[in-house]
Design a protein around this motif. Structure first.
Motif, PDB file in Angstrom:
ATOM      1  N   GLY A  31       0.838  -1.196   0.000  1.00 33.47           N
ATOM      2  CA  GLY A  31       0.000   0.000   0.000  1.00 33.47           C
ATOM      3  C   GLY A  31       0.861   1.229   0.000  1.00 33.47           C
ATOM      4  O   GLY A  31       2.084   1.141  -0.042  1.00 33.47           O
ATOM      5  N   ASP A  32       0.212   2.381   0.019  1.00 37.46           N
ATOM      6  CA  ASP A  32       0.981   3.600   0.124  1.00 37.46           C
ATOM      7  C   ASP A  32       0.752   4.202   1.498  1.00 37.46           C
ATOM      8  O   ASP A  32      -0.226   3.905   2.171  1.00 37.46           O
ATOM      9  N   PRO A  33       1.691   5.011   1.943  1.00 35.83           N
ATOM     10  CA  PRO A  33       1.633   5.472   3.328  1.00 35.83           C
ATOM     11  C   PRO A  33       0.737   6.690   3.550  1.00 35.83           C
ATOM     12  O   PRO A  33       0.686   7.210   4.657  1.00 35.83           O
ATOM     13  N   ILE A  34       0.024   7.104   2.511  1.00 40.37           N
ATOM     14  CA  ILE A  34      -0.738   8.349   2.607  1.00 40.37           C
ATOM     15  C   ILE A  34      -1.612   8.426   3.846  1.00 40.37           C
ATOM     16  O   ILE A  34      -1.541   9.363   4.624  1.00 40.37           O
ATOM     17  N   TYR A  35      -2.438   7.385   4.054  1.00 35.60           N
ATOM     18  CA  TYR A  35      -3.424   7.472   5.130  1.00 35.60           C
ATOM     19  C   TYR A  35      -2.789   7.393   6.505  1.00 35.60           C
ATOM     20  O   TYR A  35      -3.426   7.645   7.505  1.00 35.60           O
ATOM     21  N   MET A  36      -1.507   6.994   6.523  1.00 38.46           N
ATOM     22  CA  MET A  36      -0.823   6.945   7.796  1.00 38.46           C
ATOM     23  C   MET A  36      -0.117   8.266   8.077  1.00 38.46           C
ATOM     24  O   MET A  36      -0.034   8.709   9.208  1.00 38.46           O
ATOM     25  N   MET A  37       0.402   8.895   7.012  1.00 39.96           N
ATOM     26  CA  MET A  37       1.185  10.119   7.199  1.00 39.96           C
ATOM     27  C   MET A  37       0.300  11.323   7.415  1.00 39.96           C
ATOM     28  O   MET A  37       0.632  12.251   8.139  1.00 39.96           O
ATOM     29  N   ILE A  38      -0.836  11.301   6.739  1.00 36.66           N
ATOM     30  CA  ILE A  38      -1.647  12.495   6.686  1.00 36.66           C
ATOM     31  C   ILE A  38      -2.299  12.766   8.034  1.00 36.66           C
ATOM     32  O   ILE A  38      -2.535  11.848   8.807  1.00 36.66           O
ATOM     33  N   SER A  39      -2.550  14.021   8.326  1.00 35.67           N
ATOM     34  CA  SER A  39      -3.279  14.346   9.538  1.00 35.67           C
ATOM     35  C   SER A  39      -4.695  13.816   9.381  1.00 35.67           C
ATOM     36  O   SER A  39      -5.331  14.039   8.357  1.00 35.67           O
ATOM     37  N   PRO A  40      -5.208  13.092  10.396  1.00 28.78           N
ATOM     38  CA  PRO A  40      -6.544  12.493  10.236  1.00 28.78           C
ATOM     39  C   PRO A  40      -7.625  13.543   9.991  1.00 28.78           C
ATOM     40  O   PRO A  40      -8.675  13.225   9.422  1.00 28.78           O
TER      41      PRO A  40
END
Lengths: 325, 526
Positions: A31-40
């Protein structure tokens, strides 16, 4: 010889290429890390901006092609998480890891060689048996647990050594390392011991096996018959001969010490490349993972090449295929 | 003799600094910031760390109430304009004066940092900054905007002089890391430590330590060991399993406090066929989670007290809404649902699922305190009302992507999932807007609404609250929206509020913060 080296170098490039493709696609598969890096709290539009900016909206192969083009000009991409170029990020962490690996190699040799020779000379003694069963522990105990135990004993209970981090750096002959200050040595001792434990056991067993084999050889008997002292027989005739396999193994295992010090570095918060790679894996920081693995694979390929070439010089019985015929 | 002299010299070098009474504080933290640049990455560890070097217009106290920082006061002067009065006695770390120009400059840089993985644009979008004089700034919006102070309490103000054309690397190297905060940047060794120096000219409470060393120690047991051995004076994220033993240890002092983070269940309520719901035996079934009675039954089947006592080792508070009491917009009327299997079974029967169904609960295993154990406990609890659960937990690296957009057309992949939400702005509008408002890209609402709860009445209330500048009135509307979305619709099912624990060396303690931050000022003599 030159042909051989050229051949090997070419092969290495193929290995590197295939490896980078597998890692690149593999990380993408997770997967890509977008949903982990981004501010919720981010709104959907902001999430889309980041996906675009990092190129995750493109097909994997296109991303890979882009990566290859950049690598050709020496650019391994920027870390997703830290936003700075991946290659310098990794390289600046390598000195800490190499110094840890060197010191732990030193510890394992200093402890394992004498014990191994002793256990090989007197295999029936009780102390030898204790040494050998002890070495099984070194093999089988999980590094993580041993690390915590070392900290609990030497840092918390006895309060002799610091529990975490790298110490002060000193400069000697233009090399900056924490091995050159007292504070630095006190910091490196526990993690190096932790890392050394596994190697220590294998060197110990290798030494013992070598000793038992060599001690029965004719030249040892001859040396004894010549009336040489016990210590001379052991230190010169025996040690020299058992060292050949030990040195070979160590040379190759040094690479794995550098590459797989991740657990020890995490437990002791050692700021080396191993800690960086484990953090990057957790964060799916693809540029750092790929660049790190390329460096490590190149390192292994290089070590193997050197060992092969040295062999052909050291031992005339070993011939390199393609060079002599 | 020569060697002896060298040893003596070395000893002197080692001992002299301690004679000089230089006060050093060492902190072991679980999370390492990804950069020193305060506008690069809008994420907990970065925002927490940068408060040491930089200040905001508006600060947040330990309960996330807004307090004056660089601005002495702020008020709306008409429907769409807020006026901020700035302090006139503030100096940057290089000695130059802080003025409104720096604020205007910050507003242009913060949303536009290249390659930022999470930008501060979300707090500055739609706001126009106008300089009135050197110490007055007006912020204009198109519509009335009540959360101005909360939004600006997250954005660090940087110096125009040093920030113009500065890259993220310039901040990491310290060249541009010139702030107005209590400590100055001294050294940054990635993965090892960040060293800070006292700023004697700080405008707030004078900093107490000459040097502060912040050491990232990721492994929980190693962090505890570093505290026990005296290598650090303060740690955050004490692992719950160690709390009982450390309480008896005289060498350390633990401090615990509730956080703004609620652990909750998101439930698929928008698909007729939910991918991880099956009839008993594995056949297809219409998604029972769309029925509010089933969702209520699930909430009643959760034994929150047991969850707190057994799974969380007492370090949590049973939750009945989005934020613990004391926060703005919290409803006075809502209590955690009781544990009531009888009523739950009754509800399941009424909904036509008396025989139950099969369900997979998904959760992360490295994000929240004991997250995998929570999912397992939930599975056991739900089996009592006939829901046969399978539990699947995974690393956050895989989980969040799948939970948000792993399904067809980038829809959420899971049917029921364990998640957590920390309200960064310290107000109930934050979870309402992100978790419970109808998912709508154009409106920018429901960004993290993974169950796709949608109720026009709730949306209308949220819209109304976000346009109500009067604070008590807004609080009431937010409470009303929560009562409807959580209490009546069961749009999400709250489980508990996380409690965080810090460990300090004996004789000291830490003032717990609801935002989970570890800040130097919170470390106090007992």
């Amino acid at each position: 010889m030159t042909v051989y080296i050229l051949q090997r170098t070419l092969q290495s490039f193929v290995v590197l290429f295939v490896m980078s493709l597998i890692v690149f696609c593999g990380v993408n598969l997770i997967g890509d890390p977008i949903y982990m890096m981004i501010s919720p709290e981010s709104e959907p539009a902001e999430i889309e901006r980041v996906i675009k900016e990092f190129g995750f909206d493109r097909p994997v192969l296109e991303q890979y092609w882009f990566f290859l083009k950049n690598v050709a000009s020496g650019d391994f991409g920027r870390s997703f998480v830290q936003g700075i170029p991946a290659l310098p990020l990794i390289l600046e962490r390598f000195p800490a890891t190499i110094e840890l690996a060197v010191f732990s190699l030193f510890i394992s040799l200093v402890i394992a060689l004498p014990l191994g020779v002793y256990a090989g000379l007197y295999p029936e003694r009780k102390s030898s048996k204790i040494i050998m069963s002890g070495s099984i522990l070194g093999f089988s105990m999980p590094t993580f647990w041993v690390g915590i135990m070392l900290i609990m004993l030497f840092a918390v209970k006895l309060d002799w050594l610091p529990s975490t981090g790298r110490g002060e750096l000193g400069t000697f002959l233009g090399i900056e390392s924490s091995l050159f200050t007292l504070n630095g040595l006190s910091h490196i001792f526990l993690p190096a011991l932790n890392l050394a434990l596994f190697k220590l056991s294998s060197v110990l067993r290798l030494t013992r096996a070598g000793t038992r084999e060599v001690i029965l050889q004719d030249y040892i008997k001859f040396a004894r018959a010549k009336g040489l002292s016990h210590s001379r027989v052991i230190n010169v005739h025996l040690l020299k001969n058992i060292l050949i396999p030990v040195v070979t193994v160590i040379g190759l295992e040094f690479g794995s010490l550098v590459a797989f010090s991740t657990v020890t570095e995490t437990v002791f918060a050692w700021p080396g490349a191993g800690k960086l790679i484990i953090d990057s894996v957790y964060n799916l920081d693809r540029p750092v993972i790929v660049a790190y693995l390329i460096i490590i694979v190149a390192f292994f390929v290089f070590l193997n090449l050197i060992v092969d070439i040295l062999y052909s010089f050291l031992d005339p019985r070993v011939r390199i295929k393609g060079s002599s015929e | 003799m020569n060697i002896f002299k060298k040893i003596v010299a070395l000893l002197v070098i080692c001992i002299v600094p301690s004679i000089a009474h230089s006060k050093t504080l060492k902190i072991g933290v679980a999370g390492e910031p990804s950069s020193i640049d305060p506008h690069y990455h809008n994420v907990g560890p970065n925002n927490m760390f940068s408060t040491n070097i930089f200040s905001m217009l508006v600060g947040q106290d330990e309960n996330q109430q807004t307090i004056p920082d660089l601005a002495t006061s702020w008020k709306p002067i008409n429907d769409t304009t807020w006026e901020f009065k700035l302090r006139n006695d503030v100096k940057w770390h290089d000695g130059s004066k802080f003025t409104a120009d720096d604020v205007i400059f910050t507003a242009t840089r913060a949303p536009n940092v290249p390659k930022s993985p999470a930008s501060f644009g979300i707090y500055l979008k739609g706001k126009t900054f106008v300089k009135i004089d050197d110490y007055t700034v007006h912020v204009k919006t198109e519509k009335p905007y009540p959360l101005m102070a909360n939004d600006l309490s997250v954005v660090k103000i940087i110096s125009k002089k040093h920030g113009e054309n500065a890259t993220t690397e310039d901040y990491n190297s310290g060249k541009a890391a010139i702030g107005t905060g209590p400590y100055k940047f001294k050294q940054y060794v990635k993965g090892d430590k960040i060293v800070l120096e006292k700023n004697s000219d700080y405008f707030g409470k004078k900093p107490e330590y000459d040097t502060v060393e912040i050491k990232p120690i990721k492994s929980g047991p190693a962090r505890v060991a570093a505290l026990l051995s005296g290598d650090v004076d303060l740690i955050d994220g004490v692992p719950p399993v160690d709390v009982k033993k450390l309480k008896k240890n005289k060498k350390v002092q633990l401090s615990s406090g509730p956080s703004n983070r609620v652990i909750y269940l998101h439930i698929d309520q928008f698909r007729e066929k939910s991918p991880h719901v099956r009839a008993i035996g594995g056949g297809d079934i219409k998604n029972p989670l769309m029925d509010v009675r089933v969702r209520k039954a699930i909430s009643l089947a959760i034994n929150r007290d047991a969850m707190v006592a057994k799974v969380m080792e007492g370090l949590a508070i049973p939750a009945g809404q989005l934020l613990p009491k004391g926060f703005h917009g919290v409803s006075e009327n809502m209590k955690p649902d009781p544990y009531d299997i009888k009523t739950a079974k009754q509800l399941m029967k009424e909904a036509g699922y008396g025989k139950g169904f099969e369900l997979t609960i998904h959760g992360p295993n490295d994000r929240y305190i004991n997250d995998a154990k929570i999912a397992e406990a939930l599975g056991q609890m739900l089996s009592k009302i006939g829901i046969k659960c399978k539990i699947e937990t995974m690393p956050k690296a895989v989980y969040f992507k799948r939970a948000s957009a792993g399904g067809p057309d980038k829809t959420p992949e899971f049917s029921m999932m364990v998640l957590g939400w920390g309200a960064g702005s310290g107000e109930a509008s934050s979870p309402l807007k992100s978790l419970l408002a109808t998912h709508n890209k154009e409106k920018g609402m429901g960004g993290a609404n993974r169950g796709r709860h949608s109720d026009p009445k709730v949306d209308a209330l949220i819209d109304k609250a976000l346009a109500t500048v009067d604070s008590p009135a807004r609080g009431k509307i937010l409470a009303e929206a929560t009562e409807l979305a959580v209490g009546k619709n069961y749009g999400i099912i709250p489980i508990h509020y996380q409690v965080n624990t810090w460990g300090a060396k004996a004789g000291y303690s830490y003032l717990p913060r609801t935002d989970e931050y570890t800040v130097v000022a919170g470390f106090q003599k007992k």
